[in-house]
Design a protein around this motif. Structure first.
Motif: not given
Length: 583
Positions: A246-253, A259-262, A267-268, A294-300
């Protein structure tokens, strides 16, 4: 008849070769695991009205469009569809499944949310900060069962059975024993294929919950905790490891299917989860997150530079994440390149699952008499949680209710203290523009006590500066304020210098640093919550009733069917330049 060139000898040799040649081994099939992930439900059995219940998608022309979403009966239908053809499917969560809930669930201490989630097949969840809203003892009652020590059983003669799924709290430690207060991990065995789940919460819980509820608890570093239990699982032979955090981040969209990779360079996701994902043990194959709504799918990349997905679904049951991956049958580990994930919107045109709808309706019927009582009238939507602007019309309204109820010169509200919007359109049979007790409760569900205190003008200015400094420097947190206070923010400056001291006015007069002002805030802020430590310096502190009571009383006194309350203008803070995103 012999074919040309083929002799008996050559045929025999060929047959001998055929018999002796090694047959390529059939590769063992790679089991596919499906995780259906949710987070930050906050007891919302139904779709949340207004902007807070919307997700950003695209219309037929490819343009951004806001659509309403949510409702657990609809989600249940979509989860069943997603599971079709998947014989190794598990529904998981990343915390805040309860707490900050609407009346239908909160009236019974969130036993309704647990009841419905159990019927939907939730298998495991990490704790979130809101699981501590009523304190450690109440969280443990929710897990273990038993009727509420004060309010008794939600249903006469029926003792609450506890959560049918494990709550995990790897980094929440009893300071006396040094041991986690709930299990740190859980192992699921899929017919010999084991997957381990480590569950934990942000270590910043002490800054976002009332202190009295977490006395005697320590919230330890996330990365160190993940590393410890990833090693322990590995020693047990569990190689496929998922972290629910239960920890997250802010996204650019704002898009729900971000989808960060797309998205391309620049972005990310930024914020705490990015640093955690970059440093947490490479033995962890997937990180399911929450907290930031937030809703995201990101590859880190993990510490070894290997791509690793982090995911999050939107809050309030608006979306869920469908995650799938293969297990290497030889090693028992996740085939990292096979991991895929996508967020699915819970659209309002989805048919409701009959069994879940019946269960939700049962809980609604139990609280209907209280929930449906009218308490006020509004002439239009009053955006709060769903507003994208730093100063929110509903924040102004709530702050004014608290100033009037306490007699304070200034009232402050933390932005997380309002959980929804007030919506003009009727949500039931009450009629457009009617505000019910249930809707008021959805806006202010915590039952926080209002505290009045003395602060000097210099301390008031320091409170304003703390919106942009200290722990709030990276993601500023704008307090909502009563109509007596106004000031300007210069976005061309840095950190606390953004607050222009010469523009601060109280009741139209310039702020006097040496004068003493009577200030109101809820108990959470009064204890220094959300990293506003100056509130703790307040003197002559007096408790003045409950925030929800102040809100209801104000609406009753200041609105009627003939003269409804008009939405505030939200013009108490003047921004010089485009304001950056604030929490």
């Amino acid at each position: 008849m012999k074919l040309p060139g083929i002799t008996a000898a050559s045929t025999a040799a060929a047959l001998a070769f055929t018999v002796l040649a090694p047959v390529p081994a059939q590769a063992a099939p790679k089991p596919v695991i499906q995780l259906l992930a949710l987070n930050d439900l906050h007891g919302n059995l139904d779709a949340v009205p207004g902007a807070a219940g919307q997700v950003v998608t695209t219309d037929d022309a490819g343009q951004p469009a806001n659509v309403q979403a949510g409702g657990l009966a609809r989600m249940a239908t979509l989860l069943k569809r997603a599971r079709e053809g998947q014989n190794r499917s598990l529904t998981v969560a990343a915390g805040d499944m309860i707490g900050g809930s609407p009346l239908v669930s909160a009236a019974y201490h969130d036993e309704p949310a647990v009841d419905v989630l159990g019927e939907m097949g939730l298998a495991v969840s990490s704790v979130g900060n809101h699981e501590f809203d009523e304190g450690r003892d109440e969280l443990q009652r929710m897990v273990r069962g038993g009727c509420h020590p004060v309010d008794g059983c939600a249903v006469d003669g029926e003792e609450y059975a506890g959560t049918p799924f494990p709550y995990l709290a790897a980094n929440v430690v009893d300071t006396a024993s040094g041991e986690p207060i709930l299990p740190p991990y859980w192992i699921k065995d899929y017919d010999g294929v084991e997957v381990g789940f480590i569950g934990l919460v942000t270590r910043d819980v002490p800054s976002v919950v009332v202190q009295s509820g977490i006395a005697g608890l320590e919230f330890r570093d996330e990365v160190a905790t993940i590393d410890r239990y990833a090693k322990e699982l590995s020693r047990k032979g569990v190689k496929a490891i998922v972290t629910l955090i239960h920890e997250g981040g802010e996204k650019t969209s704002p898009a729900y299917d971000f989808d960060c990779d797309a998205q391309g360079p620049g972005t990310g996701v930024v914020g705490p989860i990015k640093a955690i994902a970059e440093r947490a043990s490479s033995a962890v194959d997937l990180i399911v997150t929450g907290h930031s709504h937030e809703a995201y799918v990101c590859s880190i990349p993990d510490p070894k530079g290997k791509p690793r997905l982090i995911t999050q679904a939107a809050s309030f049951g608006r979306t869920f994440t469908d995650i799938r991956f293969q297990i290497n049958p030889d090693t028992g580990d996740v085939v990292r390149k096979s991991v895929t994930a996508a967020n699915r919107i819970v659209a309002l045109d989805t048919p409701e699952d009959p069994a879940i709808k019946s269960l939700v309706d049962t809980w609604h019927a139990r609280s209907a008499e209280i929930a449906d009582a009218p308490v006020g009238y509004i002439s239009g939507d009053i955006p709060g949680r769903g507003s994208k602007d730093p100063e929110k019309p509903l924040g102004d309204l709530i702050s004014d209710t608290q100033a009037e109820a306490t007699g304070a010169q200034i009232a402050f509200l933390n932005p997380g203290g309002m959980r929804a919007d007030l919506v003009y359109e009727a949500g039931g049979r009450e009629g457009d523009g009617v505000v019910t007790y249930g809707e008021s409760f959805q806006v202010q569900p915590f039952g926080n006590i209002l505290v009045t205190m003395d602060l000097t003008g210099a301390q008031v200015l320091q409170v304003l500066r703390e919106q942009y400094s200290g722990a709030n420097a990276e993601f500023p947190r704008l307090l909502q304020l009563s109509g007596s206070l106004e000031y300007s923010v210069d976005e061309s400056r840095k950190d606390s210098e953004r607050i222009l001291a010469e523009t601060v006015r109280i009741d139209g007069a310039a702020l006097d640093p040496s004068a003493v002002y009577r200030v109101a805030a809820n108990t959470f802020l009064a204890d220094g919550g959300n990293d506003f430590p100056t509130f703790k310096e307040g003197t002559d502190r007096v408790n003045n009733g409950v925030d929800l009571d102040a809100f209801v009383s104000y609406l009753k006194a200041h609105s009627s069917a003939k003269k409804p309350f008009a939405p505030p203008k939200a013009d108490r803070v003047t921004f010089l330049g485009q304001p950056q995103r604030l929490l």
